[in-house]
Design an enzyme around this catalytic site. Structure first.
Site, short mmCIF file in Angstrom:
data_model
loop_
_atom_site.label_atom_id
_atom_site.label_comp_id
_atom_site.label_asym_id
_atom_site.label_seq_id
_atom_site.Cartn_x
_atom_site.Cartn_y
_atom_site.Cartn_z
N ASN A 234 32.30 34.02 33.07
CA ASN A 234 32.92 33.15 34.08
C ASN A 234 31.98 33.04 35.28
O ASN A 234 30.91 33.64 35.30
CB ASN A 234 34.30 33.68 34.47
CG ASN A 234 34.21 35.08 35.04
OD1 ASN A 234 33.53 35.31 36.03
ND2 ASN A 234 34.87 36.04 34.38
N PRO A 329 41.41 44.75 27.45
CA PRO A 329 42.34 45.61 28.20
C PRO A 329 42.47 45.11 29.62
O PRO A 329 41.49 44.60 30.19
CB PRO A 329 41.66 46.98 28.17
CG PRO A 329 40.22 46.71 27.86
CD PRO A 329 40.18 45.45 27.06
N ASP A 330 43.66 45.23 30.20
CA ASP A 330 43.83 44.89 31.62
C ASP A 330 43.51 46.16 32.41
O ASP A 330 44.31 47.11 32.43
CB ASP A 330 45.25 44.39 31.89
CG ASP A 330 45.34 43.81 33.29
OD1 ASP A 330 44.86 44.45 34.24
OD2 ASP A 330 45.88 42.70 33.44
N PHE A 348 42.74 41.74 42.86
CA PHE A 348 42.39 40.41 43.34
C PHE A 348 43.04 39.41 42.40
O PHE A 348 43.35 39.73 41.26
CB PHE A 348 40.86 40.21 43.37
CG PHE A 348 40.27 40.51 44.72
CD1 PHE A 348 40.35 41.78 45.25
CD2 PHE A 348 39.66 39.51 45.47
CE1 PHE A 348 39.82 42.07 46.50
CE2 PHE A 348 39.12 39.78 46.72
CZ PHE A 348 39.20 41.06 47.24
N LYS A 362 51.88 38.61 40.29
CA LYS A 362 50.83 39.49 39.76
C LYS A 362 50.98 40.91 40.31
O LYS A 362 50.76 41.88 39.61
CB LYS A 362 49.46 38.93 40.14
CG LYS A 362 48.47 38.96 39.03
CD LYS A 362 47.28 38.05 39.26
CE LYS A 362 47.30 36.84 38.35
NZ LYS A 362 46.13 35.99 38.46
N1 CTP Z 1 41.94 42.33 35.82
C1 CTP Z 1 41.64 43.46 35.12
N2 CTP Z 1 41.48 43.41 33.77
C2 CTP Z 1 41.64 42.24 33.11
C3 CTP Z 1 41.97 41.06 33.83
C4 CTP Z 1 42.10 41.13 35.18
O1 CTP Z 1 41.50 44.54 35.71
N3 CTP Z 1 41.49 42.21 31.80
C5 CTP Z 1 42.14 42.44 37.27
C6 CTP Z 1 41.13 41.71 38.10
O2 CTP Z 1 40.03 42.54 38.43
C7 CTP Z 1 41.95 41.34 39.33
C8 CTP Z 1 43.35 41.14 38.78
O3 CTP Z 1 43.38 41.83 37.55
O4 CTP Z 1 42.01 42.41 40.25
C9 CTP Z 1 43.79 39.73 38.57
O5 CTP Z 1 42.86 38.98 37.85
P1 CTP Z 1 43.16 37.47 37.42
O6 CTP Z 1 42.05 37.03 36.54
O7 CTP Z 1 43.47 36.65 38.61
O8 CTP Z 1 44.49 37.62 36.66
P2 CTP Z 1 44.83 37.71 35.16
O9 CTP Z 1 45.45 39.01 34.88
O10 CTP Z 1 43.65 37.40 34.32
O11 CTP Z 1 45.95 36.58 35.05
P3 CTP Z 1 45.81 35.01 34.82
O12 CTP Z 1 44.45 34.78 34.21
O13 CTP Z 1 46.93 34.74 33.92
O14 CTP Z 1 45.97 34.39 36.17
#
Ligand code: CTP
Length: 424
Positions: A234, A329-330, A348, A362
């Protein structure tokens, strides 16, 4: 702020010297007095007349003034100050300070003073990034000089990067912090490990809000390989995360920065771990625990290729290859559930619409304490992603603050100041 504080402002030679005029106005407005010392090269950019009119005080330019020496000698000039501020501090001035050179009024005062000193560097990006300047900054900090981190952006010389003078409002905030000792000053002041507990020791008289804290920051994108030559990624530049790591280190924290693939220099005093993929980033984050604060700024790829081809995928003349994805993984949500969850967990959010609403959702979904949401809408190239400025919503359990468009370094400083208040 007590009205009796005296600032001695040293103005070095650089195009940013014009911003010293605004700084003088802000210092006066706060009820403090200010006396200016203008270096010979500083006088190429601003005139003594301007500074005298704004400061309502005589401006000092030379060591060799009989009049000054009889009325107020240079030693006295340095001693009457509660704080000496060098703004802008040029690479040359900083280098002279490191070497203890005293060959003009400014450098002589700096050698003679026992007052705290705040240096606000401004210079060309390559000069700032030069190993000599970085070495000098580290040395000055260990000598007890407070050094602000410069802003990043377009420079007067046409180049781009860190080296811009922070806005006068930021410098003013730092002056107040230095004098009140309530929040962050930017000196590292590390005197080496303390033999009693192995922790870094710091100059005793300088309060730093994140001293003794471990701050973990993720930054940049992740790259998810498809085959040996292609990957999913990205537009994240990593700038906001690197700025936060720099500001946290400036505020005295031990900082671990887990960085995705970006071309940015490591901020001074920061421990950097480079990773490529989301899975590697998660592992590095877990390995860095325990942490008091975690700030997850990385734009982690949500998906990775289900399987990775060992060879470059070829066009075979038939239908295009199908890319099967699997969810990553999140990292943030996982950290919220971790048995070593940091006391303050900040996520963020990159949003293109309904910023506050999505950020609140979120916050709950990921069980973190704050969400810093930025609006990444806008045409490619002008968006926050990859850009120099940011405007953010800070969503906490108790409400939402909006910070209108600011340089990313300024967003970082404010966020670190807010974290300092929270931990206090
Ligand atoms: N994040 C993370 N691991 C992931 C995706 C996101 O730790 N696999 C964290 C990012 O570092 C950030 C937060 O989650 O602090 C939100 O990221 P964002 O991309 O805005 O949200 P998503 O969870 O990806 O949700 P969406 O794409 O549906 O908006």
């Amino acid at each position: 702020m007590a009205v009796s504080k005296h600032i001695l402002l040293i103005i070095g030679g650089g195009i940013a010297a014009y911003k010293a005029a605004e700084l003088i106005r802000l210092i006066k407005k706060s009820g403090m007095t200010v006396r200016c010392v203008l270096t010979e090269s500083g006088a190429q950019f601003v005139t003594p007349m301007t500074l005298a009119a704004l400061s309502e005080n005589e401006v000092h330019t030379t060591l060799w003034s009989l009049k000054d020496e009889t009325e107020m000698g240079h030693i006295q000039l340095s001693r009457e100050a509660d704080l000496i501020v060098i703004c802008p501090a040029t690479a040359n001035l900083l280098a002279k300070m490191v070497g203890g050179i005293a060959d003009d009024l400014a450098t002589t005062l700096l050698l003679a003073t026992d007052a705290p000193v705040l240096a606000v560097p401004a210079m060309n990006v390559r000069m700032w990034q030069h190993a000599a300047t970085q070495r000098n900054i580290a040395q000055l900090r260990s000598d007890g000089i407070m050094v602000m981190h410069p802003d990043e952006g377009d420079m007067a010389c046409g180049e781009y990067g860190p080296g811009r003078l922070p806005e006068p409002e930021s410098v003013m905030r730092e002056i107040v912090n230095c004098l009140s000792g309530e929040t962050g000053v930017h000196g590292q002041n590390e005197l080496g490990p303390n033999p009693l507990d192995g922790q870094p020791a710091f100059a005793p008289n300088q309060h730093r809000p994140l001293r003794g804290k471990h701050v973990l920051v993720t930054a940049g994108p992740t790259h998810e390989p498809i085959d040996p030559v292609r990957y999913i990624a990205n537009r994240s530049s990593g700038r906001q995360g690197f700025a936060i790591a720099a500001a946290a280190a400036d505020a005295g924290a031990r900082v671990t920065l887990v960085a995705g693939p970006v071309h940015l220099p490591t901020p001074a005093g920061v421990m950097r771990i480079d990773v490529e993929t989301a899975v590697e980033m998660e592992q590095a984050v877990h390995d860095a625990l325990p942490a008091d604060v975690a700030i997850m700024v990385a734009a982690v790829a949500d998906w990775r290729a289900d399987s990775q081809s060992g060879q470059k995928i070829k066009k075979d003349g038939a239908a295009p290859a199908t890319l099967k994805l699997t969810e990553n993984p999140d990292i943030l949500a996982g950290l919220a559930r971790h048995e070593q969850r940091p006391a303050l967990l900040i996520g963020f959010a990159a949003e293109t619409e309904k910023i506050a609403e999505h950020a609140k959702a979120k916050l709950e979904k990921k069980s973190c304490d704050w969400i810093v949401a930025n609006d990444v809408s806008g045409p490619i190239g002008e968006s926050v992603m990859g850009g120099t400025d940011n405007s953010v919503h800070i969503v906490t359990g108790t409400g939402t603050e909006i910070w209108e468009r600011l340089p990313k370094m300024e967003v970082a400083r404010r966020l670190i100041a807010k974290i300092g208040e929270e931990l206090a």
